[in-house]
Design a protein around this motif. Structure first.
Motif, short mmCIF file in Angstrom:
data_model
loop_
_atom_site.label_atom_id
_atom_site.label_comp_id
_atom_site.label_asym_id
_atom_site.label_seq_id
_atom_site.Cartn_x
_atom_site.Cartn_y
_atom_site.Cartn_z
N ASP A 14 1.22 3.61 -14.36
CA ASP A 14 0.11 2.82 -13.85
C ASP A 14 0.63 1.43 -13.48
N LEU A 15 0.63 1.13 -12.18
CA LEU A 15 1.12 -0.17 -11.72
C LEU A 15 0.25 -1.32 -12.24
N TYR A 16 -0.96 -1.00 -12.64
CA TYR A 16 -1.91 -2.05 -13.04
C TYR A 16 -2.25 -2.00 -14.52
N ALA A 17 -1.41 -1.34 -15.30
CA ALA A 17 -1.65 -1.28 -16.75
C ALA A 17 -1.61 -2.68 -17.34
N THR A 18 -2.42 -2.88 -18.36
CA THR A 18 -2.43 -4.17 -19.05
C THR A 18 -2.18 -3.94 -20.54
N GLY A 19 -1.76 -4.98 -21.19
CA GLY A 19 -1.51 -4.88 -22.63
C GLY A 19 -0.13 -4.34 -22.91
N ASP A 20 -0.02 -3.49 -23.91
CA ASP A 20 1.28 -2.96 -24.33
C ASP A 20 1.91 -2.06 -23.28
N ASP A 21 1.10 -1.56 -22.35
CA ASP A 21 1.60 -0.65 -21.33
C ASP A 21 2.07 -1.35 -20.06
N ASP A 22 2.10 -2.69 -20.06
CA ASP A 22 2.55 -3.42 -18.88
C ASP A 22 3.92 -2.93 -18.43
N MET A 23 4.08 -2.76 -17.13
CA MET A 23 5.37 -2.34 -16.59
C MET A 23 6.24 -3.59 -16.41
N GLU A 24 7.42 -3.56 -16.96
CA GLU A 24 8.36 -4.67 -16.81
C GLU A 24 8.90 -4.66 -15.38
N TRP A 25 9.28 -5.85 -14.89
CA TRP A 25 9.83 -6.00 -13.54
C TRP A 25 11.04 -5.09 -13.35
N ARG A 26 11.92 -5.04 -14.33
CA ARG A 26 13.13 -4.23 -14.23
C ARG A 26 12.78 -2.74 -14.07
N GLU A 27 11.80 -2.29 -14.82
CA GLU A 27 11.37 -0.90 -14.70
C GLU A 27 10.79 -0.64 -13.32
N PHE A 28 9.95 -1.58 -12.85
CA PHE A 28 9.35 -1.44 -11.53
C PHE A 28 10.42 -1.32 -10.45
N ILE A 29 11.42 -2.21 -10.48
CA ILE A 29 12.49 -2.20 -9.48
C ILE A 29 13.29 -0.90 -9.57
N THR A 30 13.56 -0.44 -10.78
CA THR A 30 14.30 0.82 -10.96
C THR A 30 13.53 1.98 -10.37
N LEU A 31 12.23 2.05 -10.66
CA LEU A 31 11.41 3.14 -10.13
C LEU A 31 11.28 3.04 -8.61
N LEU A 32 11.13 1.84 -8.10
CA LEU A 32 11.01 1.64 -6.66
C LEU A 32 12.29 2.08 -5.94
N SER A 33 13.43 1.77 -6.52
CA SER A 33 14.69 2.15 -5.87
C SER A 33 14.90 3.66 -5.89
N ASP B 18 0.83 -1.21 0.00
CA ASP B 18 0.00 0.00 0.00
C ASP B 18 0.86 1.26 0.00
N LEU B 19 2.00 1.20 0.69
CA LEU B 19 2.93 2.35 0.68
C LEU B 19 3.59 2.51 -0.68
N ILE B 20 3.89 1.39 -1.32
CA ILE B 20 4.48 1.44 -2.67
C ILE B 20 3.50 2.06 -3.64
N GLU B 21 2.25 1.61 -3.59
CA GLU B 21 1.22 2.18 -4.48
C GLU B 21 1.07 3.68 -4.27
N ALA B 22 0.97 4.09 -3.01
CA ALA B 22 0.80 5.51 -2.72
C ALA B 22 2.01 6.32 -3.16
N SER B 23 3.19 5.76 -2.97
CA SER B 23 4.41 6.46 -3.35
C SER B 23 4.55 6.58 -4.86
N PHE B 24 4.20 5.51 -5.59
CA PHE B 24 4.22 5.57 -7.05
C PHE B 24 3.22 6.61 -7.55
N ALA B 25 2.03 6.62 -6.97
CA ALA B 25 1.01 7.58 -7.40
C ALA B 25 1.48 9.00 -7.16
N MET B 26 2.20 9.21 -6.07
CA MET B 26 2.69 10.55 -5.74
C MET B 26 3.87 10.96 -6.61
N GLN B 27 4.82 10.06 -6.77
CA GLN B 27 6.06 10.40 -7.46
C GLN B 27 5.99 10.19 -8.97
#
Length: 106
Positions: A20-39, A6-15
């Motif tokens: 979109d963490l929940y995008a589907t289709g061509d806009d899916d977020m790759e794991w590597r991108e997610f980890i990079t953004l999270l860090s 829940d903190l990750i979701e709120a932080s992504f929404a803010m920053q």
């Protein structure tokens, strides 16, 4: 990570409001991108604030913590200690099994 989702979701929404963490289709977020953004989550985000509380060791700052901040920090430290103790126990069991197999072979 899942405990803080829940903190990750709120932080992504803010920053990263354009992500979109929940995008589907061509806009899916790759794991590597997610980890990079999270860090790269900044200290001003909800996750950044909690991490700052959990990691604080300065006695002068701790003296001014609210009871809620102390609770957050203590819960985290207790959880980390329990994980360390579990890991130590596993290592001790493995050492005992290794010694047992060695004694059986001689």
């Amino acid at each position: 990570m899942f405990d803080d989702w829940d903190l990750i979701e709120a932080s992504f929404a803010m920053q990263y409001p354009q992500k979109d963490l929940y995008a589907t289709g061509d806009d899916d977020m790759e794991w590597r991108e997610f980890i990079t953004l999270l860090s790269g989550i900044m200290p001003e985000t909800p996750l950044g604030q909690i991490i700052k509380i959990r990691a604080e060791d300065d006695d002068d700052i701790l003296e001014h913590f609210t009871s809620e901040q102390h609770r957050i920090r203590n819960e985290w430290r207790n959880r980390q200690l329990q994980e360390t103790m579990k890991q130590m126990s596993k290592e001790e069991v493995m050492m005992q099994m290794k010694a047992m197999f060695k004694s059986m072979a001689s």
